[in-house]
Motif scaffolding. Sequence first.
Motif, PDB file in Angstrom:
ATOM      1  N   THR A 111       1.003  14.321 -10.023  1.00 44.44           N
ATOM      2  CA  THR A 111       1.169  15.772 -10.115  1.00 44.44           C
ATOM      3  C   THR A 111       1.795  16.183 -11.444  1.00 44.44           C
ATOM      4  N   GLU A 112       2.254  15.197 -12.233  1.00 43.24           N
ATOM      5  CA  GLU A 112       2.852  15.475 -13.539  1.00 43.24           C
ATOM      6  C   GLU A 112       1.825  15.241 -14.646  1.00 43.24           C
ATOM      7  N   ASP A 113       1.647  16.201 -15.540  1.00 45.32           N
ATOM      8  CA  ASP A 113       0.735  16.023 -16.662  1.00 45.32           C
ATOM      9  C   ASP A 113       1.195  14.853 -17.530  1.00 45.32           C
ATOM     10  N   GLY A 114       0.212  14.075 -17.988  1.00 46.53           N
ATOM     11  CA  GLY A 114       0.523  12.934 -18.843  1.00 46.53           C
ATOM     12  C   GLY A 114       0.808  11.660 -18.089  1.00 46.53           C
ATOM     13  N   ALA A 115       0.747  11.706 -16.755  1.00 44.46           N
ATOM     14  CA  ALA A 115       1.025  10.511 -15.964  1.00 44.46           C
ATOM     15  C   ALA A 115      -0.237   9.681 -15.783  1.00 44.46           C
ATOM     16  N   ALA A 116      -0.066   8.383 -15.713  1.00 45.73           N
ATOM     17  CA  ALA A 116      -1.163   7.467 -15.381  1.00 45.73           C
ATOM     18  C   ALA A 116      -0.609   6.391 -14.465  1.00 45.73           C
ATOM     19  N   VAL A 117      -1.355   6.097 -13.420  1.00 49.04           N
ATOM     20  CA  VAL A 117      -0.971   5.067 -12.457  1.00 49.04           C
ATOM     21  C   VAL A 117      -2.041   3.989 -12.460  1.00 49.04           C
ATOM     22  N   VAL A 118      -1.626   2.735 -12.569  1.00 49.65           N
ATOM     23  CA  VAL A 118      -2.551   1.604 -12.522  1.00 49.65           C
ATOM     24  C   VAL A 118      -2.278   0.820 -11.238  1.00 49.65           C
ATOM     25  N   LEU A 119      -3.270   0.773 -10.360  1.00 46.78           N
ATOM     26  CA  LEU A 119      -3.185  -0.016  -9.131  1.00 46.78           C
ATOM     27  C   LEU A 119      -4.008  -1.282  -9.339  1.00 46.78           C
ATOM     28  N   GLN A 150       0.830  -1.198   0.000  1.00 50.09           N
ATOM     29  CA  GLN A 150       0.000   0.000   0.000  1.00 50.09           C
ATOM     30  C   GLN A 150       0.869   1.254   0.000  1.00 50.09           C
ATOM     31  N   ARG A 151       1.946   1.213   0.745  1.00 53.65           N
ATOM     32  CA  ARG A 151       2.884   2.352   0.729  1.00 53.65           C
ATOM     33  C   ARG A 151       3.413   2.589  -0.682  1.00 53.65           C
ATOM     34  N   ASP A 152       3.809   1.505  -1.352  1.00 55.78           N
ATOM     35  CA  ASP A 152       4.351   1.642  -2.709  1.00 55.78           C
ATOM     36  C   ASP A 152       3.292   2.197  -3.673  1.00 55.78           C
ATOM     37  N   ALA A 153       2.040   1.806  -3.459  1.00 59.08           N
ATOM     38  CA  ALA A 153       0.965   2.310  -4.309  1.00 59.08           C
ATOM     39  C   ALA A 153       0.768   3.810  -4.099  1.00 59.08           C
ATOM     40  N   VAL A 154       0.777   4.245  -2.846  1.00 55.64           N
ATOM     41  CA  VAL A 154       0.645   5.674  -2.548  1.00 55.64           C
ATOM     42  C   VAL A 154       1.821   6.449  -3.138  1.00 55.64           C
ATOM     43  N   TYR A 155       3.009   5.885  -3.007  1.00 56.49           N
ATOM     44  CA  TYR A 155       4.203   6.545  -3.544  1.00 56.49           C
ATOM     45  C   TYR A 155       4.105   6.693  -5.066  1.00 56.49           C
ATOM     46  N   ALA A 156       3.589   5.652  -5.732  1.00 55.24           N
ATOM     47  CA  ALA A 156       3.412   5.729  -7.185  1.00 55.24           C
ATOM     48  C   ALA A 156       2.477   6.868  -7.560  1.00 55.24           C
ATOM     49  N   ALA A 183      -4.136  10.566 -14.384  1.00 55.42           N
ATOM     50  CA  ALA A 183      -5.216   9.693 -13.913  1.00 55.42           C
ATOM     51  C   ALA A 183      -4.665   8.461 -13.230  1.00 55.42           C
ATOM     52  N   CYS A 184      -5.438   7.976 -12.258  1.00 54.20           N
ATOM     53  CA  CYS A 184      -5.145   6.730 -11.565  1.00 54.20           C
ATOM     54  C   CYS A 184      -6.300   5.770 -11.800  1.00 54.20           C
ATOM     55  N   PHE A 185      -5.985   4.546 -12.207  1.00 53.98           N
ATOM     56  CA  PHE A 185      -6.992   3.519 -12.421  1.00 53.98           C
ATOM     57  C   PHE A 185      -6.747   2.391 -11.420  1.00 53.98           C
ATOM     58  N   ALA A 186      -7.668   2.228 -10.480  1.00 53.29           N
ATOM     59  CA  ALA A 186      -7.585   1.159  -9.490  1.00 53.29           C
ATOM     60  C   ALA A 186      -8.514   0.036  -9.926  1.00 53.29           C
ATOM     61  N   THR A 187      -7.981  -1.157 -10.065  1.00 48.18           N
ATOM     62  CA  THR A 187      -8.767  -2.234 -10.638  1.00 48.18           C
ATOM     63  C   THR A 187      -8.617  -3.528  -9.854  1.00 48.18           C
ATOM     64  N   THR A 188      -9.732  -4.198  -9.638  1.00 48.41           N
ATOM     65  CA  THR A 188      -9.732  -5.489  -8.962  1.00 48.41           C
ATOM     66  C   THR A 188      -9.450  -6.585  -9.975  1.00 48.41           C
ATOM     67  N   ASN A 223       2.200   8.197 -19.771  1.00 52.41           N
ATOM     68  CA  ASN A 223       3.346   7.545 -19.121  1.00 52.41           C
ATOM     69  C   ASN A 223       2.805   6.729 -17.953  1.00 52.41           C
ATOM     70  N   VAL A 224       2.750   5.428 -18.116  1.00 53.63           N
ATOM     71  CA  VAL A 224       2.033   4.562 -17.185  1.00 53.63           C
ATOM     72  C   VAL A 224       2.993   3.942 -16.161  1.00 53.63           C
ATOM     73  N   THR A 225       2.609   4.041 -14.910  1.00 54.98           N
ATOM     74  CA  THR A 225       3.290   3.337 -13.826  1.00 54.98           C
ATOM     75  C   THR A 225       2.331   2.297 -13.263  1.00 54.98           C
ATOM     76  N   GLU A 226       2.777   1.061 -13.190  1.00 53.64           N
ATOM     77  CA  GLU A 226       1.921  -0.019 -12.714  1.00 53.64           C
ATOM     78  C   GLU A 226       2.372  -0.470 -11.334  1.00 53.64           C
ATOM     79  N   CYS A 227       1.416  -0.752 -10.489  1.00 53.99           N
ATOM     80  CA  CYS A 227       1.707  -1.172  -9.119  1.00 53.99           C
ATOM     81  C   CYS A 227       0.743  -2.290  -8.736  1.00 53.99           C
ATOM     82  N   VAL A 228       1.281  -3.430  -8.351  1.00 55.20           N
ATOM     83  CA  VAL A 228       0.465  -4.584  -7.968  1.00 55.20           C
ATOM     84  C   VAL A 228       0.504  -4.743  -6.453  1.00 55.20           C
TER      85      VAL A 228
END
Length: 764
Positions: free
Chosen positions: A213-221, A202-208, A333-338, A362-367
């Motif tokens: 705050t950067e335009d063009g960023a996307a985070v997938v949880l 969960q810490r790593d997900a929050v850090y991701a 945007a952040c996409f949280a998916t089950t 620019n996608v960052t993925e976090c499992v």
Amino acid sequence: MKTVRETIRALRAEAAVTNERRLLVLHGDRDTCYREARRAVESVDFEGAVASVSDRDIVGERIGYDRTDALLGTTFDCIVLDCHDTCRPNAIGRTTGVVDGGGILVLLFSRLSEWPTTHGRFDETLASPPFSIEDVDSRFKRRMIDTLRAHRGIAIVDVDAGVRTKRGRIDQPPRRRSANIVPPVAHAFPDPVYEACRSADQRDAVYACEQLTEDGAAVVLEADRGRGKSSAAGLAAAALAAAGYTVLVTAPSYRNAAELFERAVETLRTLDALIKDGRDGQRTPYLRTDTGGIRFRTPSEAVVESADILIVDEAAALSVGRLEALVSVAPSACFATTVRGYEGSGRGFDIRFRSELQAVRNVTECVLSEPIRYAAADPIEVWLFRALLLDSTPPPEELVADSITDDVTYERIEQDALAVDDNLLREVFGLLVYAHYRTQPDDLARLLDAPNVAVRAFLRDGHPVSVALLAREGGLDDETRLTAYEGDRIRGNLIPDLLTSQLRDPEAGIPVGFRVLRIATHHAVRSEGFGSRLLAEIEAEFASDRSVMSDDDPDHDRFGTIDYLGVSYGATPELCSFWATNDYRTVHLSSTRNEASGEHSAVMLRPISELGRVLTERHTAWFYRRIPDVLSGALSSLDPDIVRGAFESVDIDTRPELNDFEWRLVASSAYGPGQYETAPGPFRRLALRALVDGALEDPDTERLLVVKVLQNRTWEESASILEFVSKRACMRAIGSAFRPIVDRYGEDVARAEADRYRSESELL
């Protein structure tokens, strides 16, 4: 009963020291089960909340079966789930999912030897007319009992005999609690945000999420349920709002985002940043900080809003089309998916949307793998995943890759075969999950037990390559059809119900059809023609005035002669083209959008008997007559490529009827000084005919006819949508668009008018 109390105390003691959960099954006389459950639960000193899911007061807070969705975002030390009157898989998943580590789930049944053959309220939902509840099978219930008997951590007590038949204890050593979470070495979010994390994942997900705050960023949880992805999104949202960002949150419904908001509120209060908590009683909940905030909108509302940052919770429960539309709502945007959940999951997110997102962001993925509320490898989670097939997957790619149609065999997969072959069931259900944006545990019971369901597939060496799930509809008696005509819904008969109640055809429920609920092809061989060939095989199986099945065939006894194949789906240009290519004919486009998918439904028929042909032709003609009015009204904003795709499958032989005045107007507009706005009606009739006939070879011209002529958009709107350089250019294009139409359909008076201006042009 001493045995029950001793058992629950032993289970509770072991669960507490291992931070796992345990399950107690009580079966037998209803009142005895209630009494013993209450006494047993009250004999344990549960520190957290206690509740019962039942229509009766048993112990703790009573939650009705129709309110189990309200459990999401809550936690309990003990829940009693009453399965005497009904056994709904979704409720089992929701209830199990909210029991904390150290907690106990208690399931109540009638005698296990009798329970499978006892029909409850959920079974009624599986009995689609003309079938009755007596036709509903019990394969899912037998599966439940088998898994309860086989899995660890589950005790079973026969309350009638006062005998414990399964001990339930595992006798494993205590587990050490996780150490306190340490913030990342360099981080932008405040320390209290990281101190609120309950796992390293969960810490790593929050850090991701700091990258948002950067335009063009996307985070997938990405996570299984119970791993804290929604909480992580809530912590990040709070940190961002406290820093002055506006955060827009969307999910299939607010209850899916309730946990996110709960954690956001806690964190904002810790940061002393919450100015206004606007959750209670609000249609659109919000939280306000000094210069930022968090607000919730449904997906259909969110696509027309803007914000600094977008967070999509339960993204896998939304269609790919809806997700694509949401990408442009905010710069990041952040996409949280089950991954595997009981609220509805699909692999469209993984298979189609993820690659499209990577192309534009620019996608960052976090499992997140570590459970938050209980220990890893919790035995009750292992049981739940097995019982509800939450971990089902299609066959491994290497088993079906490089398959060609000659490698596969067409098979009728009986429900009994699925019930006894767990590997086949997992792969078939897994393929259906991957293909649809929203699949729930209830669908597993429907697959196994619904009397109107049939499964057809291509198998390679016993593994499904392509699967179709079919539902028998129609063949309804006079009373049922009258009920539908007067406005009541016919359960499980979508197409007959629609044609009868909305389209006012009192005879539509007479023919018997198979509706294609889902058709899925393994992603390793998608676009290789398997879906189309599977549809052709299904049609060949059922096509003829008499069923090709023999009278002693069980499917013949159950389904009888089939008159048509049908489908209802969320319309996209690609799907419209697929079904049109397979000779399904459009009979309806819904005037409203599906809330989750954001799509309008299309209904199409493929006749395979004379009765089916008559039905299809009747409704194709009715669709052709009414669609111009619908397109200029409720469907005025529908994607023109969807309209083109829907018209591609309309097969009707009528010539446009125009009088001499109308022909001269259209011809002079195409070749001379005539004006479209003098009388748009004849232009609309001709445009419809040309689009249905495929008379125009230019897709851009077809789109122009849809947008301006059929949908009646303004010249300014039409020019903008179709990217004309100016309104005047769009107006000139309309005249040019009607030249081939006049040439093809025009009568003598139209040709004479056209020749007049062609001659004048030649003289000039």
